[in-house]
Every structure is written in C-alpha cells, then in structure tokens.
Design an enzyme around this catalytic site. Structure first.
Site, mmCIF file in Angstrom:
data_model
loop_
_atom_site.group_PDB
_atom_site.id
_atom_site.type_symbol
_atom_site.label_atom_id
_atom_site.label_comp_id
_atom_site.label_asym_id
_atom_site.label_seq_id
_atom_site.Cartn_x
_atom_site.Cartn_y
_atom_site.Cartn_z
ATOM 1 N N ALA A 211 48.209 20.486 82.167
ATOM 2 C CA ALA A 211 48.451 21.537 83.163
ATOM 3 C C ALA A 211 48.743 21.060 84.583
ATOM 4 O O ALA A 211 49.309 21.819 85.370
ATOM 5 C CB ALA A 211 47.271 22.502 83.176
ATOM 6 N N ALA A 212 48.337 19.836 84.951
ATOM 7 C CA ALA A 212 48.508 19.430 86.362
ATOM 8 C C ALA A 212 49.971 19.103 86.661
ATOM 9 O O ALA A 212 50.670 18.598 85.793
ATOM 10 C CB ALA A 212 47.646 18.216 86.644
ATOM 11 N N LYS B 282 53.109 25.578 85.696
ATOM 12 C CA LYS B 282 53.232 26.475 84.535
ATOM 13 C C LYS B 282 51.943 27.252 84.298
ATOM 14 O O LYS B 282 51.978 28.391 83.839
ATOM 15 C CB LYS B 282 53.654 25.695 83.293
ATOM 16 C CG LYS B 282 55.091 25.176 83.431
ATOM 17 C CD LYS B 282 55.667 24.687 82.133
ATOM 18 C CE LYS B 282 57.041 24.079 82.314
ATOM 19 N NZ LYS B 282 57.035 22.823 83.120
ATOM 20 N N ASP C 45 53.112 21.149 77.913
ATOM 21 C CA ASP C 45 54.209 20.649 78.747
ATOM 22 C C ASP C 45 54.026 19.131 78.729
ATOM 23 O O ASP C 45 53.363 18.564 79.597
ATOM 24 C CB ASP C 45 54.049 21.241 80.154
ATOM 25 C CG ASP C 45 55.278 21.023 81.013
ATOM 26 O OD1 ASP C 45 56.373 20.823 80.448
ATOM 27 O OD2 ASP C 45 55.140 21.050 82.247
ATOM 28 N N CYS D 49 60.638 17.511 79.910
ATOM 29 C CA CYS D 49 61.760 17.492 80.859
ATOM 30 C C CYS D 49 62.654 16.303 80.520
ATOM 31 O O CYS D 49 63.064 15.554 81.400
ATOM 32 C CB CYS D 49 61.267 17.475 82.302
ATOM 33 S SG CYS D 49 60.206 16.085 82.679
HETATM 34 N N1 SAM Z 1 52.586 21.560 83.215
HETATM 35 C C1 SAM Z 1 52.517 20.870 84.496
HETATM 36 C C2 SAM Z 1 53.056 21.775 85.574
HETATM 37 O O1 SAM Z 1 53.829 22.704 85.250
HETATM 38 O O2 SAM Z 1 52.683 21.609 86.741
HETATM 39 C C3 SAM Z 1 53.219 19.532 84.422
HETATM 40 C C4 SAM Z 1 52.701 18.651 83.308
HETATM 41 S S1 SAM Z 1 53.364 17.059 83.262
HETATM 42 C C5 SAM Z 1 54.939 17.291 82.606
HETATM 43 C C6 SAM Z 1 52.503 16.331 81.928
HETATM 44 C C7 SAM Z 1 51.013 16.149 82.158
HETATM 45 O O3 SAM Z 1 50.448 15.557 80.981
HETATM 46 C C8 SAM Z 1 50.657 15.229 83.322
HETATM 47 O O4 SAM Z 1 49.832 15.896 84.217
HETATM 48 C C9 SAM Z 1 49.947 14.057 82.664
HETATM 49 O O5 SAM Z 1 48.889 13.569 83.446
HETATM 50 C C10 SAM Z 1 49.429 14.653 81.375
HETATM 51 N N2 SAM Z 1 49.224 13.643 80.320
HETATM 52 C C11 SAM Z 1 49.501 12.327 80.341
HETATM 53 N N3 SAM Z 1 49.124 11.729 79.193
HETATM 54 C C12 SAM Z 1 48.579 12.681 78.427
HETATM 55 C C13 SAM Z 1 48.003 12.693 77.129
HETATM 56 N N4 SAM Z 1 47.911 11.594 76.392
HETATM 57 N N5 SAM Z 1 47.552 13.873 76.664
HETATM 58 C C14 SAM Z 1 47.644 15.010 77.386
HETATM 59 N N6 SAM Z 1 48.190 15.049 78.612
HETATM 60 C C15 SAM Z 1 48.654 13.918 79.128
#
Ligand code: SAM
Length: 396
Positions: free
Chosen positions: A64-65, A69, A132, A185
């Site tokens: 989510a970070a 979204k 995401d 993306c």
């Molecule tokens: N959905 C967010 C938004 O709209 O602001 C953006 C998400 S970003 C594309 C993908 C996120 O997945 C990042 O915050 C990242 O830290 C996290 N991430 C990285 N490795 C991951 C893992 N193994 N499992 C789940 N999340 C992960």
C-alpha cells in the site's frame, strides 16, 4: 493550485495545469487532496464495474505505501467496510500511516507492516484484495530516469518470482467469490498477463474481462484466455500501468469477525460524546465496533501500526489533542478554531509558534480556508505549536 479537466475515468481526479511544490500548500497538509498518477485512478472505474453501488466488506491493500491506491480505495468503500492497508517495509509503512492520517478519510482503517506470508493464516478474511506489486517499473521510464538505470533482465525475472510468491501467499486470505485486483507499472508480460495465466493455472481463480470506454484508449490483452489491461503512455493521459482482475472460485465464504466485549467508553468535555472513544494505554482513540472486532481477530497474526483514529492523550487533567484529530474528516472535538492566512499557516507548518491575538488561553485548532491544520496552545502572550516535528516543513 490550478487544476483543469477531470481524469477521463475518474471525475474527482483533476489534472494540474502547473507543477508546484505541494509542501508549501497548506491545503495539501490539511489533506484536502492527494497527488496521484492518473492511470492509477482506473481503480475507481474497476470498482464500479465489479460492485455497482455495492461494496466489499473487508478489503486488503497488500502493497500500500505510499498510499495513493489505498486512499482512493477508502473513498470507494462503504462506511461500514474495513480496510487493512499493509506495507512490508517499515519506513514505508510509516509514510503510509502519515498519508492516511493527513487525509483523515475513514475510521475503519487498520495499517499493518507485514510480509504477504503473514496473511496466509487469515483464511478468507478479505472479499477484496489489491496487489499493486513491486515490479521492474518499465511504465515509469518516461517519468523517472532512475527506473531506466535499475532495469535489467535479471531484475525482471526476480520481480516475476516475487510476484508469484506474493500471489501464492495471499490466495488463502481471499474469500470465495472475492476479487483480487492485480497491478504493476511495467510492460513486461512475465510480470503481467503471463503471471495472471500462471495464477489461474495454480489456483482456483477466474480471470475477469473488464469493459472500458473505447475512447479511453486502454489496450486489452488476452493471453491463454486471461485478460489484462495496458495503459501505454503514448495512448492514454497517464503513465504506464497494467491491471488485471481475478475472482476466487473456491472456498467457504467470507470470515466475519465476531463482536468483542469492549471497555467502558471515555467521556471528556473536549471530545464529542461517543460509545466509540476509549483509553488505550494512555492514548484516547475512536474505534468503531466493527474495527474492534477486526482488530481482535488479526492482532495475533499481524503487526498493527495504526488502527482507529488517534484522538490525543491525557496529561494530568489536560487533554492534548493528536494531529489525526485535526485532520479527520468528521468533527470529533469541541475545541475552538482560529482561521489563519496563508503566511501564518506556513509559519505554523514550519514549526514556528504563531502570533495569535486571542482573548482567552487554551488549545485551538488552526484552520486555513476552513480546513484543520493542527493544534496550538495559546498561553496569553505567546503560543505553543503542537504540529508533529517529523511533519514540519523544512528547507522551504
Ligand atoms: N500501491 C502503492 C500506492 O498506490 O501508493 C504503491 C505500491 S508500490 C508499486 C509496491 C510496494 O510493494 C512498495 O511499497 C514496496 O515496498 C512493496 N514491496 C516490496 N517488496 C514486497 C514484497 N516482497 N511483498 C509485498 N510488498 C512488497
């Protein structure tokens, strides 16, 4: 801030006509708007296609970070739906929390910091899951030059493996008939339609065909009977995105947490009277019944970063309000407000003690254009600034 026409697939999303430093706009600090890439807002239209006027009851945003979204998702969910917004990376989970507090959209929110595998024990807890996924970022090449430098074939492969792991870990947590909205993306098929095909072969998922207006120029791809949607930057007004929706076909149905016995609510003159205000280890919180129930059900499995609305703390006889109370969209307090101009608002946001000319001492909510900025304590000849130190504007 100057805005022009709406994003085609989301009326409330507006294009900016000029670039500006949002950090110097008090309205951004009040959570009046969130700056987000337009392609991502397609979520609103997908949601409409999946649910019409209905809403899932228990939603999870797994990656989510920083929160684009999940904050949008909060505006789409019904008032009595719960959202768990999760981020595995600790500092990013803090940013997610800050963005949600700033926007102050819903009391039915839990923020967690967990690896996807931690959700596998929460069987059929969610009727909507959004992934995401972390990806190779090809869709960001135009906007972000570092995405080009970080790209390699090996990294694309690594991303695809990680995405498979994420889907496998989260499958048990989705309820029968629940939807999984998967996005990246990137334009790499191995992370997109081929991954969705893999998911449908491994698990009891059905790929859902969506229906977008042709003039939006979103490109449908069909691969072995699964559907995906590409946003190509040369065709749409937005950056690169891929999205696909899966429906879970097996299982027993959504788990509903049972009601919990709650402690006695706290009544203090500064806050509205409510059955939902509690003292949790010295912090006063606003927590609805459904949130208490969900919290109880997940607290042994997940690392909770934030839940309900933090209202403030009692220090001796004094109630010191929290920032979340200033930003929350519903008024839960009886403090007086003081409207300030832009210059005073920015001084306050920089952490300076504002010069106020008031008749009586006490805590006030500073507002700018009617929106809550934060708290000050007026002491007669000066005032104390309660704006959280990490949130203060530096170097502008
Ligand atoms: N959905 C967010 C938004 O709209 O602001 C953006 C998400 S970003 C594309 C993908 C996120 O997945 C990042 O915050 C990242 O830290 C996290 N991430 C990285 N490795 C991951 C893992 N193994 N499992 C789940 N999340 C992960």
């Amino acid at each position: 801030m100057v805005v022009s026409n709406s994003v085609k697939w989301y009326d409330s999303g507006k294009f900016l006509t000029e670039k500006r430093q949002f950090i110097t706009d008090p309205l951004w600090h009040s959570g009046v708007y969130y700056v987000q890439e337009s392609s991502s807002m397609i979520l609103a239209d997908i949601f409409r296609q999946l649910y019409g006027n209905d809403s899932p009851k228990q939603a999870l945003d797994l990656c989510a970070a920083p929160g684009g979204k999940s904050t949008l998702l909060q505006t789409l969910l019904a008032d009595d739906s719960i959202l768990i917004a999760n981020e595995v990376i600790r500092p990013r989970a803090q940013i997610l929390k800050e963005n949600h507090i700033r926007l102050g959209l819903s009391e039915n929110l839990i923020i967690t910091q967990n690896d996807p595998r931690d959700f596998s024990g929460l069987e059929e807890f969610f009727d909507y899951i959004q992934i995401d996924a972390p990806c190779s970022g090809e869709g960001m090449f135009r906007k972000d030059k570092s995405a080009v430098e970080e790209w390699s074939e090996a990294n694309c492969q690594l991303c695809a493996e990680r995405q498979k792991r994420i889907i496998a870990d989260i499958f048990p947590a989705l309820s029968k008939d629940g939807f999984l909205v998967y996005s990246t993306c990137t334009f790499n098929p191995d992370e997109n339609e081929k991954l969705i095909d893999w998911a449908c072969n491994q698990f009891d998922f059905k790929s859902i065909q969506l229906n977008f207006k042709p003039e939006w120029n979103i490109s449908e791809v069909e691969y072995n009977g699964v559907f995906g949607y590409y946003f190509y930057p040369h065709k749409v007004e937005g950056e690169g995105l891929f999205v696909s929706v899966l429906k879970k076909e097996s299982g027993f149905g959504l788990f509903r947490p049972s009601a919990v016995k709650r402690q006695k609510p706290v009544l203090i003159p500064e806050l509205i009277e409510s059955e939902n205000i509690f003292n949790e280890n010295g912090i006063l919180k606003f927590e609805t019944e459904i949130l208490s129930a969900m919290k109880q059900s997940v607290s042994k499995k997940l690392n909770l970063v934030y839940s309900g609305i933090e209202l403030g703390e009692l220090k001796g006889k004094d109630f010191i309000p929290a920032q979340a109370l200033a930003n929350f969209h519903k008024e839960l307090h009886h403090f007086e407000k003081v409207e300030v101009d832009e210059k005073t608002a920015l001084e306050f946001l920089r952490g300076n003690d504002p010069n106020l000319d008031l008749d009586t001492k006490g805590i006030r909510l500073l507002t700018y254009k009617g929106f809550g900025l934060g708290w000050v304590k007026f002491l007669g000849n000066r005032s104390n600034n309660y704006y959280p130190k990490p949130w203060r504007i530096r170097n502008f």
